[in-house]
Write an enzyme that holds these catalytic residues in place. Structure first.
Site, short mmCIF file in Angstrom:
data_model
loop_
_atom_site.label_atom_id
_atom_site.label_comp_id
_atom_site.label_asym_id
_atom_site.label_seq_id
_atom_site.Cartn_x
_atom_site.Cartn_y
_atom_site.Cartn_z
N LYS A 58 0.86 -8.17 5.70
CA LYS A 58 1.40 -8.86 4.53
C LYS A 58 1.20 -10.37 4.64
O LYS A 58 1.01 -11.06 3.64
CB LYS A 58 2.89 -8.54 4.34
CG LYS A 58 3.20 -7.07 4.22
CD LYS A 58 2.32 -6.37 3.20
CE LYS A 58 2.34 -4.86 3.37
NZ LYS A 58 1.55 -4.35 4.49
N GLY A 122 9.04 4.75 28.01
CA GLY A 122 10.13 5.66 28.35
C GLY A 122 9.69 7.11 28.33
O GLY A 122 8.85 7.51 27.51
N ALA A 188 -9.89 5.23 1.95
CA ALA A 188 -9.42 4.41 0.84
C ALA A 188 -7.94 4.60 0.59
O ALA A 188 -7.48 4.67 -0.55
CB ALA A 188 -10.22 4.74 -0.43
N VAL A 190 -3.81 3.38 1.91
CA VAL A 190 -3.06 2.14 1.89
C VAL A 190 -3.70 1.09 2.80
O VAL A 190 -3.98 -0.04 2.39
CB VAL A 190 -1.60 2.38 2.32
CG1 VAL A 190 -0.84 1.07 2.41
CG2 VAL A 190 -0.90 3.34 1.36
N GLU A 210 -14.69 7.05 1.23
CA GLU A 210 -13.53 7.93 1.16
C GLU A 210 -13.98 9.38 1.11
O GLU A 210 -14.85 9.75 0.30
CB GLU A 210 -12.70 7.58 -0.07
CG GLU A 210 -11.61 8.58 -0.43
CD GLU A 210 -10.60 8.79 0.69
OE1 GLU A 210 -10.33 9.97 1.00
OE2 GLU A 210 -10.11 7.80 1.26
N GLY A 278 -5.87 7.72 8.68
CA GLY A 278 -4.58 8.32 9.00
C GLY A 278 -4.12 7.95 10.39
O GLY A 278 -4.78 7.21 11.12
N ARG A 279 -2.98 8.49 10.77
CA ARG A 279 -2.37 8.15 12.05
C ARG A 279 -1.88 9.41 12.76
O ARG A 279 -1.62 10.44 12.12
CB ARG A 279 -1.21 7.16 11.85
CG ARG A 279 -1.66 5.86 11.17
CD ARG A 279 -0.55 4.86 11.04
NE ARG A 279 -0.08 4.39 12.34
CZ ARG A 279 -0.69 3.45 13.06
NH1 ARG A 279 -1.81 2.89 12.64
NH2 ARG A 279 -0.17 3.07 14.22
N ALA A 327 7.64 2.73 7.23
CA ALA A 327 8.63 2.03 8.03
C ALA A 327 10.03 2.19 7.45
O ALA A 327 11.00 2.39 8.20
CB ALA A 327 8.27 0.55 8.14
N HIS A 451 15.02 -12.38 -19.83
CA HIS A 451 13.78 -12.70 -20.55
C HIS A 451 13.46 -14.18 -20.36
O HIS A 451 14.33 -15.03 -20.51
CB HIS A 451 13.94 -12.42 -22.05
CG HIS A 451 12.73 -12.82 -22.85
ND1 HIS A 451 11.58 -12.06 -22.86
CD2 HIS A 451 12.49 -13.91 -23.64
CE1 HIS A 451 10.68 -12.65 -23.64
NE2 HIS A 451 11.22 -13.77 -24.13
#
Length: 472
Positions: A58, A122, A188, A190, A210, A278-279, A327, A451
């Site tokens: 971002k 961990g 293609a 996010v 894609e 993807g993940r 998230a 407005h």
């Protein structure tokens, strides 16, 4: 002797650190384990989201948008810019500063809420001591409850590992030292669209490959078609129905061989290739098999609707379990699990989890798409309103896109809201609130909106469900 805690959270990303903080707020003794290191080699809380995902992306999206506006958009406002120059090093430095501020913010919250932090990976070492032993960096912690929040990693193409030099995951794509002339992106979704937008604005020629035959298949079809038109106009080249047969690298470039649905053979050469297909869940090193923690065939921790895993008093949340890899979904699960451990009865409504793509214009939605309602044979009414008819959108010069409402034909309950346009990420919150309270499109249409404001487009689209829109 092992230190004892009511709750040990493995993972310090959005799900993990929120779970730890909420559990501490409820009076439980809490430890959080995370192995992430920053560029300075020091512990960096926040997981993928804060370090190489949501937050840095971002930051550079905003910086690259500023650069593009200075070069192409300001003149329309009577602001002339001469000698425009890109300082990519400064842009990335700012991105790193934003990340560091968030890292430090989480560390402060841990200190404020008395959450003990342990740096390292961990793993569940076994049961005992009234709970479980969790190993981290040569130490052993005793936990009455364990929360697995280990997140996810970028999925690589088969036989094409990430080297973060030529073949890039989101990590490498956010740290390129110079703008590539030709940038290829596989996927293609996010991440592909956001990172493609960043580097296109900064001067790269971007081609996105894609595999699916439809663009943004998860979004409402009308919104996806609008997005495709806008992105094409911006200069993003998006090819659909792509099947990659081979990826090869040389010293300075990447060659991708692929076919399309038309069975044509193609060769595409680029300077860098971002892979965003993807993940995959992070369970390596967790010692799941030896501990008896059940994983599914894709490596996700198996949980019930309340995030309880297969072992008593072991929980799992976020990207490492079923559901959208978002998230904010992880945060909601983390807080809910902490409250369940403390004996409370929270609820997470997965049907009202919003989705956002931070391109320009932004894309956001919540609830059902029109194609889903048709497939489910739900009778509905639709209302749309274009930002081109919104006074504030015209004033700020961002009038592309629209708002779309879908409501039950009989009860008028809102079933889905879809937005492509300026600040869609913020506007979608009103729809989420309305749907949480099972509101109707009429409810939104009757509310007074300031407005001129972008939110008036929400009101107008709601009114349009009953063919009552006032400004079109």
């Amino acid at each position: 002797m092992a230190q004892s805690f009511d709750v040990v959270v493995i993972g310090g990303g959005p799900g993990g650190y929120i779970a730890a903080i909420r559990a501490a707020q409820l009076g439980l003794s809490v430890a959080c384990i995370d192995e992430w290191k920053g560029a300075d080699g020091k512990p960096a809380l926040g997981g993928t989201c804060t370090n190489v995902g949501c937050i840095p992306s971002k930051a550079v999206l905003q910086s690259s948008e500023n650069f593009e506006q200075a070069g192409h958009g300001f003149a329309e406002h009577g602001v002339k810019v001469k000698g425009l120059e890109l300082d990519l090093a400064q842009m990335l430095k700012r991105k790193d500063q934003v990340v560091k501020q968030n890292n430090d913010g989480i560390a402060y919250l841990f200190k404020k809420n008395r959450v003990a932090f342990f740096h390292g990976r961990g793993s569940i070492a076994g049961s005992g001591g009234g709970g479980y032993y969790v190993a981290v960096g040569g130490e052993s912690l005793n936990a009455r409850h364990v929360v697995v929040a280990t997140g996810s990693s970028a999925r690589a193409l088969p036989a094409v590992p990430f080297d973060e030099q030529l073949i890039l995951s989101n990590t490498g794509a956010l740290a390129l030292p110079e703008v590539p002339k030709r940038l290829g992106i596989v996927g293609a979704g996010v991440i592909g669209l956001e990172l493609g937008s960043v580097w296109r604005r900064l001067g790269a020629q971007v081609t996105i490959l894609e595999a699916l035959p439809a663009f943004l298949g998860a979004a409402d079809e009308q919104i996806a078609k609008e997005a495709a038109k806008v992105f094409a106009k911006q200069g993003l080249e998006i090819q659909l129905g792509v099947k990659i047969s081979k990826v090869s690298t040389s010293n300075k470039s990447v060659t991708v061989q692929y076919t399309t649905d038309a069975n044509s053979s193609n060769t595409f050469e680029c300077d860098k290739l971002i892979v965003s297909i993807g993940r995959v869940p992070n369970t390596e090193g967790l010692n799941a098999a030896a501990a008896g923690l059940k994983l599914d065939e894709r490596g996700f921790v198996v949980v019930d609707q309340d995030c309880r895993a297969s072992l008593p008093n072991v929980w799992a949340i976020g990207d490492v379990v079923r559901g959208p890899m978002l998230a904010h979904k992880a945060e909601e699960e983390g807080a809910a699990v902490a409250e369940r451990i403390a004996g409370k009865k929270p609820h997470v409504e997965f049907n009202t989890v919003p989705w956002v793509i931070y391109t320009s214009p932004e894309i956001a939605w919540v609830g059902k798409t029109e194609q889903q309602l048709k497939a489910e044979r739900v009778e509905y009414r639709a209302g749309t309103f274009p930002f081109s008819a919104n006074a504030r959108a015209r004033a700020i010069g961002e009038s592309a896109g629209l708002v779309k409402f879908l409501a039950d034909a009989r009860t008028d309950e809102i079933l889905g809201v879809h937005i492509i346009g300026p600040l869609a990420s913020e506007l979608i919150a009103e729809a989420v609130v309305a749907m949480e309270f099972r509101g109707s499109s009429e409810d939104i249409g009757m509310i007074c909106h300031a407005h001129p404001s972008l939110s008036e487009a929400i009101k107008e689209a709601a009114l349009a469900v009953d063919k009552r829109a006032l400004n079109i």
